[in-house]
Design an enzyme around this catalytic site. Structure first.
Site, short mmCIF file in Angstrom:
data_model
loop_
_atom_site.label_atom_id
_atom_site.label_comp_id
_atom_site.label_asym_id
_atom_site.label_seq_id
_atom_site.Cartn_x
_atom_site.Cartn_y
_atom_site.Cartn_z
CG HIS B 12 -0.59 -3.86 8.97
ND1 HIS B 12 0.07 -4.05 10.06
CD2 HIS B 12 -1.50 -3.89 8.30
CE1 HIS B 12 -1.63 -4.85 10.04
NE2 HIS B 12 -2.48 -4.56 9.39
CB ALA B 74 -2.29 -5.17 -2.88
CG HIS B 75 -5.88 -1.15 -2.88
ND1 HIS B 75 -6.08 0.70 -2.17
CD2 HIS B 75 -6.27 0.45 -4.21
CE1 HIS B 75 -5.99 1.86 -3.32
NE2 HIS B 75 -5.83 1.58 -3.98
N GLY B 76 -6.48 -3.52 0.02
CA GLY B 76 -7.68 -4.49 0.88
C GLY B 76 -8.06 -3.59 1.74
CB VAL B 77 -10.42 -3.99 4.32
CG1 VAL B 77 -11.04 -3.56 5.93
CG2 VAL B 77 -10.68 -5.87 4.37
#
Lengths: 134, 134
Positions: B12, B74-77
């Site tokens: 990220h 986790a998945h997210g935008v």
């Protein structure tokens, strides 16, 4: 762990379901494997239970110590500032005492997941899965 | 994995050093354990190398396939929209072809870490560490 221990799995929360699904799924896996541990979840944002509701949810369980474990990969503003503030834990002591069912319960704040062979192993596993499904 | 495989560990990024430290540390652990794999990192925000620079850094390594693994819980935008866009991968195909050293190299996008016994084990380990250091 002789005394009755609780683990509060702390999640970031998200408008998407995935973060809550992962934190809840991980909490269920811990609970299934370590049946003597009382496992609950609490989310910082956008999902319920909140972290305070998560702590309240240990009422009636008889835990004498709760370890709040950030299900976060790394430290950041959330784990270093926001969550300690929500839990009422100073960053120096990393623990406090809360009242549940009129009893003192020790609340300890753990490190996030961080660098570990287990994360490396899982990342490698996801890479292998992507290769084989391809 | 017979052909020469690369893993691009996707982070990220953060204004704090911790996210980069974790993603880089995990990449080093994968590289140390799986010496036949070429491991690189790339960050979405605030850290370098960027994801595109991470892909470029496979030049000269002779990899024929690169698996981009989101070191995200986790998945997210970010994992569903931002990163596929950066990598030029459609969310349906989950793969594309890029040019490195004038050759076609397959780029495959894996799932993030997600729910797994390995994450549960690590969360439990962090809880035990917090209890014993307490």
């Amino acid at each position: 762990m002789n005394e009755k221990i609780g683990i509060l799995a702390l999640g970031h929360g998200s408008k998407h379901p995935h973060n809550k699904d992962v934190v809840t799924g991980v909490a269920e896996l811990i609970s299934r494997k370590y049946k003597n541990i009382v496992v609950r979840t609490g989310f910082m944002n956008m999902n319920s239970p909140t972290m305070k509701e998560g702590l309240e949810s240990f009422k009636g369980t008889g835990v004498s110590t709760i370890v709040a474990v950030p299900i976060f990969l790394a430290h950041g503003v959330h784990t270093m500032e926001d969550i300690p503030q929500i839990l009422g834990i100073s960053r120096d002591s990393r623990e406090t005492i809360i009242k549940l069912d009129g009893r003192d319960v020790k609340l300890i704040y753990s490190e996030p997941l961080g660098v570990d062979e287990l994360v490396a192993e899982l990342a490698y596993k996801r890479a292998k899965e992507a290769l084989s499904s391809n």
